[in-house]
Design a protein around this motif. Structure first.
Motif, PDB file in Angstrom:
ATOM      1  N   ASN A  54       8.447  16.574 -13.835  1.00 19.76           N
ATOM      2  CA  ASN A  54       8.567  15.110 -13.834  1.00 19.76           C
ATOM      3  C   ASN A  54       7.200  14.426 -13.713  1.00 19.76           C
ATOM      4  N   LYS A  55       6.253  14.896 -14.508  1.00 21.96           N
ATOM      5  CA  LYS A  55       4.924  14.307 -14.504  1.00 21.96           C
ATOM      6  C   LYS A  55       4.388  14.286 -15.923  1.00 21.96           C
ATOM      7  N   LYS A  56       3.697  13.217 -16.278  1.00 28.68           N
ATOM      8  CA  LYS A  56       3.164  13.081 -17.623  1.00 28.68           C
ATOM      9  C   LYS A  56       1.639  13.084 -17.605  1.00 28.68           C
ATOM     10  N   VAL A  57       1.068  13.689 -18.636  1.00 32.80           N
ATOM     11  CA  VAL A  57      -0.372  13.666 -18.855  1.00 32.80           C
ATOM     12  C   VAL A  57      -0.678  12.538 -19.830  1.00 32.80           C
ATOM     13  N   LYS A  58      -1.563  11.603 -19.427  1.00 31.85           N
ATOM     14  CA  LYS A  58      -1.847  10.428 -20.240  1.00 31.85           C
ATOM     15  C   LYS A  58      -3.210  10.556 -20.909  1.00 31.85           C
ATOM     16  N   LEU A  59      -3.220  10.560 -22.250  1.00 31.96           N
ATOM     17  CA  LEU A  59      -4.459  10.685 -23.000  1.00 31.96           C
ATOM     18  C   LEU A  59      -5.336   9.444 -22.874  1.00 31.96           C
ATOM     19  N   GLU A  60      -4.755   8.332 -22.486  1.00 30.52           N
ATOM     20  CA  GLU A  60      -5.537   7.113 -22.322  1.00 30.52           C
ATOM     21  C   GLU A  60      -6.618   7.285 -21.257  1.00 30.52           C
ATOM     22  N   SER A  61      -6.416   8.222 -20.340  1.00 36.65           N
ATOM     23  CA  SER A  61      -7.410   8.440 -19.284  1.00 36.65           C
ATOM     24  C   SER A  61      -8.750   8.885 -19.868  1.00 36.65           C
ATOM     25  N   ILE A  62      -8.728   9.553 -21.031  1.00 31.32           N
ATOM     26  CA  ILE A  62      -9.972   9.971 -21.673  1.00 31.32           C
ATOM     27  C   ILE A  62     -10.763   8.751 -22.135  1.00 31.32           C
ATOM     28  N   ARG A  63     -10.068   7.793 -22.752  1.00 33.10           N
ATOM     29  CA  ARG A  63     -10.733   6.573 -23.213  1.00 33.10           C
ATOM     30  C   ARG A  63     -11.282   5.774 -22.028  1.00 33.10           C
ATOM     31  N   GLN A  64     -10.502   5.680 -20.952  1.00 36.10           N
ATOM     32  CA  GLN A  64     -10.937   4.928 -19.783  1.00 36.10           C
ATOM     33  C   GLN A  64     -12.217   5.515 -19.204  1.00 36.10           C
ATOM     34  N   PHE A  65     -12.276   6.835 -19.114  1.00 37.38           N
ATOM     35  CA  PHE A  65     -13.464   7.478 -18.550  1.00 37.38           C
ATOM     36  C   PHE A  65     -14.657   7.358 -19.490  1.00 37.38           C
ATOM     37  N   ALA A  66     -14.437   7.580 -20.795  1.00 36.31           N
ATOM     38  CA  ALA A  66     -15.530   7.538 -21.762  1.00 36.31           C
ATOM     39  C   ALA A  66     -16.170   6.158 -21.827  1.00 36.31           C
ATOM     40  N   ASN A  67     -15.395   5.108 -21.553  1.00 38.11           N
ATOM     41  CA  ASN A  67     -15.914   3.747 -21.613  1.00 38.11           C
ATOM     42  C   ASN A  67     -16.262   3.185 -20.230  1.00 38.11           C
ATOM     43  N   GLU A  68     -16.406   4.088 -19.240  1.00 36.24           N
ATOM     44  CA  GLU A  68     -16.841   3.721 -17.888  1.00 36.24           C
ATOM     45  C   GLU A  68     -15.880   2.771 -17.196  1.00 36.24           C
ATOM     46  N   LYS A  69     -14.608   2.804 -17.587  1.00 31.17           N
ATOM     47  CA  LYS A  69     -13.625   1.983 -16.896  1.00 31.17           C
ATOM     48  C   LYS A  69     -13.186   2.649 -15.587  1.00 31.17           C
ATOM     49  N   THR A  70     -13.501   3.904 -15.442  1.00 32.94           N
ATOM     50  CA  THR A  70     -13.213   4.649 -14.228  1.00 32.94           C
ATOM     51  C   THR A  70     -14.217   5.777 -14.100  1.00 32.94           C
ATOM     52  N   LYS A  71     -14.468   6.188 -12.867  1.00 34.47           N
ATOM     53  CA  LYS A  71     -15.331   7.344 -12.627  1.00 34.47           C
ATOM     54  C   LYS A  71     -14.518   8.598 -12.355  1.00 34.47           C
ATOM     55  N   VAL A  72     -13.212   8.467 -12.390  1.00 33.51           N
ATOM     56  CA  VAL A  72     -12.336   9.624 -12.198  1.00 33.51           C
ATOM     57  C   VAL A  72     -12.201  10.355 -13.525  1.00 33.51           C
ATOM     58  N   ALA A  73     -12.714  11.573 -13.591  1.00 31.37           N
ATOM     59  CA  ALA A  73     -12.723  12.314 -14.846  1.00 31.37           C
ATOM     60  C   ALA A  73     -11.305  12.678 -15.279  1.00 31.37           C
ATOM     61  N   PRO A  74     -11.017  12.640 -16.587  1.00 31.84           N
ATOM     62  CA  PRO A  74      -9.656  12.923 -17.096  1.00 31.84           C
ATOM     63  C   PRO A  74      -9.374  14.417 -17.153  1.00 31.84           C
ATOM     64  N   GLN A  75      -9.310  15.011 -16.013  1.00 35.03           N
ATOM     65  CA  GLN A  75      -9.182  16.466 -15.931  1.00 35.03           C
ATOM     66  C   GLN A  75      -7.932  16.985 -16.630  1.00 35.03           C
ATOM     67  N   GLU A  76      -6.778  16.424 -16.268  1.00 37.28           N
ATOM     68  CA  GLU A  76      -5.525  16.952 -16.809  1.00 37.28           C
ATOM     69  C   GLU A  76      -5.435  16.764 -18.317  1.00 37.28           C
ATOM     70  N   ALA A  77      -5.894  15.627 -18.821  1.00 36.80           N
ATOM     71  CA  ALA A  77      -5.826  15.369 -20.260  1.00 36.80           C
ATOM     72  C   ALA A  77      -6.719  16.341 -21.028  1.00 36.80           C
ATOM     73  N   MET A  78      -7.923  16.563 -20.540  1.00 39.05           N
ATOM     74  CA  MET A  78      -8.850  17.477 -21.219  1.00 39.05           C
ATOM     75  C   MET A  78      -8.376  18.920 -21.127  1.00 39.05           C
ATOM     76  N   GLN A  79      -7.837  19.306 -19.983  1.00 35.92           N
ATOM     77  CA  GLN A  79      -7.298  20.659 -19.845  1.00 35.92           C
ATOM     78  C   GLN A  79      -6.122  20.869 -20.786  1.00 35.92           C
ATOM     79  N   SER A  80      -5.292  19.859 -20.913  1.00 33.26           N
ATOM     80  CA  SER A  80      -4.136  19.974 -21.808  1.00 33.26           C
ATOM     81  C   SER A  80      -4.596  20.190 -23.250  1.00 33.26           C
ATOM     82  N   LEU A  81      -5.623  19.445 -23.671  1.00 29.46           N
ATOM     83  CA  LEU A  81      -6.158  19.643 -25.023  1.00 29.46           C
ATOM     84  C   LEU A  81      -6.703  21.052 -25.188  1.00 29.46           C
ATOM     85  N   ASP A  82      -7.335  21.538 -24.169  1.00 29.32           N
ATOM     86  CA  ASP A  82      -7.885  22.898 -24.234  1.00 29.32           C
ATOM     87  C   ASP A  82      -6.769  23.925 -24.385  1.00 29.32           C
TER      88      ASP A  82
END
Length: 961
Positions: free
Chosen positions: A213-241
């Protein structure tokens, strides 16, 4: 990819955390079966090869390969307005940002291909569903146990085909799985059956797949890349890997993070060289969104650029074969034993024992239909089947008799040795004629010299050939046709990314009386006419030849050796170091059978306090290298400056008519002068002052870890600190102070860094010149840290940078230094990464391109890249600082973790400073692959490891010498 492992139990409770797929091996002290596993094809001429040691000849980089900075779970927009949880605070990427660079307008540029392939994602797919996976092996009459990792991929593929054939979720190989749409829940006790690759027997597995019951959100990658957050998109990047690794898992052999395709060549002596590929997902610099149709035109966001890094890798595997055949390969014949209670001491079991210990073997049980096979791990090679006995029933029988009575099998070779397997309190002895080496088995065994040479020959390829090799490996994966990739809407470009890089100019070096050093045309090699600061005259010295000599008098061969080296180094080579008297000669007059004999022989040097002792090493003593014993004795017990030389190198140079300028004698001369307190060369003052600030202490740090499988062996941390004895021309002296510590096994964080830094600051203050106290204190501390992976950046910043800051505060308070707060710059250097730069020219082309070496077809030293494939907004860059004599150049990656000041220490100055430091490794006359202070720290850590490995516990870290 990287990240800290979370509690696996949370996955079953519906709160699974992102986890990384860590490499199976540690980089700092890798198994010697690998030759630069990340890139065995890039070879830099070893500046230390004249000071003989085997410890650094072959290395593994799988575990140190750079991975994306993924340190915490992702967040959606609403989460960004909230305070981060306590678990996330430690994962915030609070590192220095990139500053504006002007080097592009002053340095020549060069466009190259890099082995990064752009990843495109269907914008319609924005979230992934997470599932937990539990796989158990069903054992009749016994409790179920966890499925081995080697079978998990096949188990999940069998499950998918049986229960959801129309779906293609991505499985991480452990306990997590993701899907674009909801999957069916598994009913209790749903099982699949598959065949064990080694035993060829059927295995029943029980698999449970549950929605967490948990979702991985790809939007977190965009937020981090554009400095909207300093929390790295760990789960999204791991999922892509995970998604991108599904293709390799289906048709390649997975070892750690790498996939292997099969044998490339025979390394002899039971070993084979396999070729494979490394792949990992990276987040690069952003692209403009102005042309994107799925975003509003007024948006200032930029598209995050995702890349798949693919590189060729190599590894040594054990050849599958019968033990009988293996023994013949290793010994030319199988060692046999005579009858009796004791092992025949004339038999050589060493090679067979060293090869088999820790390996999996397959035991074929006789008289079973069909023939049953069992996999065991070898503990040791034991006595023969005729000599080993035990109680069977009420009677003592030998292994040979047991096989005949209980198994109805008469051994054909009862005098051959048995293999001891199982625990020591329940040992099983297996006749070797019924055993064979299991297939697809990586080995961490030390390669012999012939195998190392064959591995180098098989992996050294020029850039063009390596580029084609990578493209072929990627085509073999056929990623874009993989059903899982299609289901997730992901495609990968089939051509390499083109990036622009720039060339830094080499620093102007000076020698004696500040005369300019002349570089060899278009290289970073130079030739000295006279040393910048020669050491003191050597008043007493000795030469020691460890070649055994039963004569009381010196042999003609030894006299020729001594005379030749003396003439080459101290008479004809007029660089500034010279002697007024001839050396004393020493050689063993009786057999040196072991390390104890060697120690006793070296103690004969103690009565005379020689300024220098040159030792010619020949072969091994008691089956082990003598280098560690020699250095421990000379450094710690006798406290004599020594220079070890591999005897064969000098003999070869003499046979070839070596001149005093030959590399062998030239490098030995540079090392001797540095060891005796002299300075070989420096940087011209004007260039130095433009790059380095006054009163700067440059430090380097490294941690050396035990080899694979060693759990109780300590790790060793070493830190170097530059002494500023002349504040005007400090880099002409280039003198470093060293200290080290022993710390718990595999502990990467330097535990006692605060005290080590205080020692360096006080040592700097004591030995610096100046008219006031402030002129003696370091006002800048530049720290280069080696051996840190991306997943450790946050911890290193929190602990090690803080330790340096606290050291400055405490040393100021203890010495009443008012308002002492030096500017700290902290960088990490990663030598073993998988980025490779390929000039846009074929290996056989005669076209001359500025910035490309015409012989090797590599980029020339000084080439750096700080765009496209670097971090979206933090300061990092790739730099090739060394000449790649053969193969493909391997850049070092630098990452800035802390910076107190940006005006004088901007990105451009840091890049130049880093490159200049690669020229200040005093033991050779060329630039090296990473900064000199870090190189010295690495050597110091390796040296103290030698001391301890030779069971020397009284380490004297206070001795300045």
């Amino acid at each position: 990819m990287g990240g800290k492992k979370k509690d696996r139990k949370n996955a079953k409770k519906g709160a699974a955390k992102g986890r990384s797929q860590q490499s199976a091996e540690d980089e700092s002290n890798p198994p010697l079966a690998d030759l630069h596993i990340s890139s065995p094809s890039e070879v830099e001429s070893n500046p230390d090869e004249s000071d003989y040691t085997e410890s650094d000849s072959v290395t593994d980089s799988a575990s140190k390969a750079s991975s994306p900075p993924l340190l915490s779970p992702s967040s959606d927009k609403s989460d960004l307005e909230k305070q981060p949880s306590p678990d996330d605070i430690n994962n915030l990427e609070d590192f220095p940002k990139r500053t504006e660079s002007t080097l592009g307008s002053t340095c020549p540029n060069l466009a190259v291909y890099v082995n990064y392939f752009e990843i495109k994602i269907d914008p319609k797919i924005t979230t992934y569903n997470q599932y937990s996976v539990d796989i158990k092996m069903v054992k009749t009459g016994r409790e179920d146990k966890d499925c081995p990792k080697a079978l998990r991929w096949k188990a999940m593929e069998a499950y998918r085909l049986k229960f959801m054939p129309g779906r293609h979720p991505a499985y991480d190989g452990d306990q997590m799985m993701i899907a674009t749409k909801p999957l069916r829940e598994t009913a209790p006790d749903e099982t699949v059956t598959l065949e064990d690759i080694q035993t060829e027997e059927g295995i029943t597995l029980k698999i449970n797949v549950n929605n967490v019951n948990k979702k991985v959100k790809l939007e977190s990658i965009r937020q981090f890349a554009n400095e909207k957050t300093k929390v790295a998109p760990q789960e999204a990047m791991q999922s892509l890997d995970w998604i991108l690794r599904q293709a390799g898992n289906s048709n390649h052999l997975k070892v750690g993070r790498n996939f292997y395709t099969g044998e490339l060549s025979d390394l002899k002596d039971g070993m084979a060289l396999w070729q494979g590929l490394f792949q990992s997902t990276y987040l690069g610099r952003c692209g403009d969104l102005s042309s994107s149709s799925n975003k509003p035109k007024k948006s200032t966001d930029k598209d995050p650029k995702l890349y798949l890094n693919v590189d060729a890798v190599y590894k040594a595997f054990a050849r599958p074969q019968s033990i009988e055949n293996l023994a013949k390969v290793l010994n030319n014949e199988l060692p046999q034993q005579t009858t009796g209670n004791n092992r025949n001491q004339s038999c050589d079991f060493t090679k067979l024992q060293n090869y088999l210990k820790g390996l999996k073997i397959i035991y074929s049980v006789p008289k079973t239909a069909p023939q049953r096979k069992i996999v065991y791990i070898v503990r040791e090679v034991a006595q023969s089947a005729n000599n080993i006995s035990f109680i069977y029933g009420e009677k003592r029988v030998t292994v040979a008799e047991y096989m005949h009575k209980a198994k109805e099998y008469r051994l054909q070779h009862a005098d051959w040795p048995c293999l001891a397997v199982g625990s020591r309190d329940k040992t099983l002895y297996l006749p070797v004629e019924l055993c064979s080496v299991a297939k697809n088995q990586v080995t961490t065994k030390r390669l012999n010299e012939k195998q190392k040479n064959k591995m180098i020959e098989g992996t050294l390829v020029k850039p063009g050939a390596r580029k084609q090799m990578i493209l072929d490996q990627l085509n073999r994966l056929n990623l874009n046709q993989n059903p899982c990739m299609k289901e997730f809407g992901i495609t990968v470009e089939t051509s390499m990314t083109s990036v622009a890089g720039w060339h830094l100019s080499r620093p102007p070096l000076t020698e004696h009386k500040k005369n300019t050093v002349h570089f060899v045309t278009n290289t970073t090699c130079w030739k000295l006419n006279k040393l910048a600061s020669p050491s003191n005259i050597i008043k007493s010295w000795a030469m020691v030849d460890l070649l055994e000599n039963s004569s009381e008098t010196i042999t003609y061969e030894q006299q020729q050796l001594f005379n030749d080296v003396q003439a080459q180094l101290f008479v004809r080579l007029k660089l500034g170091v010279f002697v007024k008297i001839k050396p004393d000669y020493y050689w063993p007059k009786q057999e040196v059978a072991n390390k104890m004999d060697l120690r006793e022989f070296l103690r004969t040097l103690a009565p005379k306090k020689y300024d220098l002792v040159i030792i010619f090493i020949h072969g091994k003593i008691d089956g082990e290298d003598s280098y560690g014993t020699i250095k421990q004795m000379m450094d710690q017990e006798l406290k004599l400056v020594s220079q070890c030389i591999l005897r064969s190198r000098v003999i070869d140079a003499h046979k070839k008519g070596g001149s005093p300028e030959s590399p062998v004698y030239y490098q030995i001369m540079l090392k001797i002068n540095a060891k005796m307190g002299g300075t070989n060369y420096g940087i011209e003052e004007l260039a130095k002052n433009m790059v380095f600030q006054p009163r700067t202490m440059i430090m380097g740090a490294d941690v050396t870890h035990p080899g694979a499988g060693s759990t109780n062996v300590a790790s060793f941390a070493a830190v170097s600190g530059k002494i500023d004895r002349d504040s005007v021309s400090s880099f002409l002296e280039n003198v470093y102070h060293m200290n080290w510590r022993v710390q718990p096994p595999r502990e990467e964080i330097i535990a006692d860094l605060k005290e080590m830094t205080k020692e360096h600051i006080l040592f700097y203050y004591k030995h610096s010149t100046g008219t006031t106290a402030n002129q003696k204190k370091p006002q800048y501390i530049i720290f280069y840290r080696d051996g840190v992976s991306d997943t450790q950046f946050a911890e290193v910043k929190r602990k090690e940078v803080k330790a340096i800051q606290e050291a400055c505060k405490e040393v100021a308070a203890q010495n009443r230094w008012e308002a002492y707060k030096p500017i700290i710059i902290f960088l990490v250097v990663q030598k073993r990464n998988h980025a490779r730069f390929f000039p846009k020219i074929s290996d056989d082309s005669n076209t001359v391109i500025p910035g490309v070496d015409p012989t090797s077809k590599n980029v020339k030293p000084g080439f750096f890249v700080d765009t496209v494939i670097t971090h979206p907004w933090q300061m990092d860059f790739f730099l090739v600082s060394q000449i790649a004599a053969m193969g493909t150049a391997c850049p070092a990656r630098y990452r800035l973790l802390h910076r107190d000041e940006t005006k004088l220490m901007n990105d451009d100055i840091i890049k130049k400073m880093t490159y200049y430091l690669c020229f200040l490794y005093t033991r050779c006359n060329k630039s090296v692959s990473y900064p000199a202070p870090t190189y010295y720290a690495h050597l110091a850590a390796a040296r103290v490891k030698l001391y301890c490995n030779n069971k020397f516990d009284n380490i004297d870290t206070s001795a300045e010498r």
